[in-house]
Design a protein around this motif. Sequence first.
Motif, mmCIF file in Angstrom:
data_model
loop_
_atom_site.group_PDB
_atom_site.id
_atom_site.type_symbol
_atom_site.label_atom_id
_atom_site.label_comp_id
_atom_site.label_asym_id
_atom_site.label_seq_id
_atom_site.Cartn_x
_atom_site.Cartn_y
_atom_site.Cartn_z
ATOM 1 N N PRO A 46 0.819 -1.206 0.000
ATOM 2 C CA PRO A 46 0.000 0.000 0.000
ATOM 3 C C PRO A 46 0.851 1.253 0.000
ATOM 4 N N SER A 47 0.284 2.324 -0.532
ATOM 5 C CA SER A 47 0.969 3.610 -0.491
ATOM 6 C C SER A 47 0.895 4.182 0.910
ATOM 7 N N ALA A 50 -2.553 5.114 2.077
ATOM 8 C CA ALA A 50 -3.589 4.085 2.018
ATOM 9 C C ALA A 50 -4.459 4.139 3.267
ATOM 10 N N THR A 125 -3.998 -3.180 -0.937
ATOM 11 C CA THR A 125 -3.831 -1.733 -1.111
ATOM 12 C C THR A 125 -4.315 -0.940 0.098
ATOM 13 N N SER A 126 -4.795 -1.640 1.129
ATOM 14 C CA SER A 126 -5.315 -0.962 2.326
ATOM 15 C C SER A 126 -4.183 -0.728 3.325
ATOM 16 N N ALA A 127 -4.444 0.134 4.280
ATOM 17 C CA ALA A 127 -3.446 0.436 5.312
ATOM 18 C C ALA A 127 -3.297 -0.702 6.304
#
Length: 499
Positions: A46-47, A50, A125-127
């Motif tokens: 994840p970014s 996220a 892609t989630s935190a």
Amino acid sequence: MRLSRLQWILLIAIAVNLAVMYSISGKHNKDGHAGTLGAWFPYCGPSKTAIGTTLVLREFEDFANGVPDTAASFLRARPGGSVLVVSDKLPYPPLRLPQPGTSLSCLAGLPGTSSCQSRPELLLTSAFVLLAPDGVHVTTAAQLEYMEQMLQHLGGRVFAVAAPVLSERPGHCIHLKVKVREWTAEYREAAGVLDCEAIDGDAVVLLRTQDLLNLTQPWLRPHSSALFLQTAMRGMRVRLLPDVTFTMAPSALNTVPHFRFKAEALHRERLHKMHQRLGIHLVNGADGREHWYGCSKVTARCFGTVLDDMPSYLYAGRWTPPCCLHALRSTTHHVIAQLEAAGVRYWLEGGSLLGAARHGDIIPWDYDVDVGIYLEDVKKHLLLQRAASNAVEDEQGFLWEKAREGDFYRVHYSHTNRLHVDLWPFYPHNGLMIRESWIKSHPQDRAFPESFLVPLDKLGFAGIQANVPNNHRQFLELKFGRGIIENPQFPNPAKLRFF
């Protein structure tokens, strides 16, 4: 050599690219956690911006599970959320997963199709990730929100929060200490404690996605056991939240005897493989029981041929695996009992005598045991006589043979497992104990006065009382040099300079 302008541009571009990769994956974030795959691999996950939580279902059996119901309960509690099911292969019978919102990953891959992604990290892609046992029901969004808020507020070494599941084995805190150098994990009860190194029993665990992907083996099964072993190695802890509980639906694994038997057999197999992968060969359970996951009498030893007296595990910063030490002790007990019963005069030699004087046991990084015997006593022991011409296996499965490396005998733990005790024949000559030949690479391999053996003394070694030379300190300093007992070192420490 002068570089052209184009070559300089290419070199600068490569350097910049490597620097970017390092900054993304190698540096520590504000929480003090290391990058995902080290300095040379780009981060897949994840970014930094996220949000949200993905339910991850990893621990389930193909032949009987509640995965679809668990996934559906999560999506009802959190509409628009995401569920990731991670399987070793394409599940059969097929899973009827709720859509949209659920993804399937098959770690072994599925050639020729895109229906099962082989890299689950690309789907996260989630935190946060929520790791739940098979059959758990998420009843309200408040459960998830509370866990997320607690994790965000906790700092220090707490990497995750856990909520117990109301099942046959509700999750509770347990202390876990991993001794990497000794290949050992130790569990002990943690009654009344909320911060600990592991959760024993069924629990739902929430952690940052990046912390999961930072693990060397993020998808190893049994999933929760592998998770806590790896995080305990890093000194990380989990916070138990007893005020939040989850329910679990009845499972066919508990009601159908055949399914239960099959699941338990698979669990034992995965436990063995998991400990092997993580380099844990001995587990001391909280109940006081020992569980072994290394070599045995029917398998090869844990390390290969030893070069320059330095076994491979020393280069990895480890000592002798406990299973190997167990085999050496067992072989030592057997050999010494055999020698004493036959009236063969023996004494601990070399590094084994040094271990007895220093530790009362085998040196923690040693890989064999050395015993001296009187050459003229070889005829007293039938197995030694027979081993002079052919290897012979005794009734307990120990293998006796004449060593190929020189004029001495070797007793192996078994025909398959070549951990061994070396028997070095000496004979008296002009008041000295000498041998037919010497091992040139062993500076301690030298003659000594027979007076050290008349009389023999006793020292504790490997759990028994073994014969040793009288005035053993003087004997050891004659062979190894002054202060050898108080100043331990590896057999060939110069070899470690390059590692």
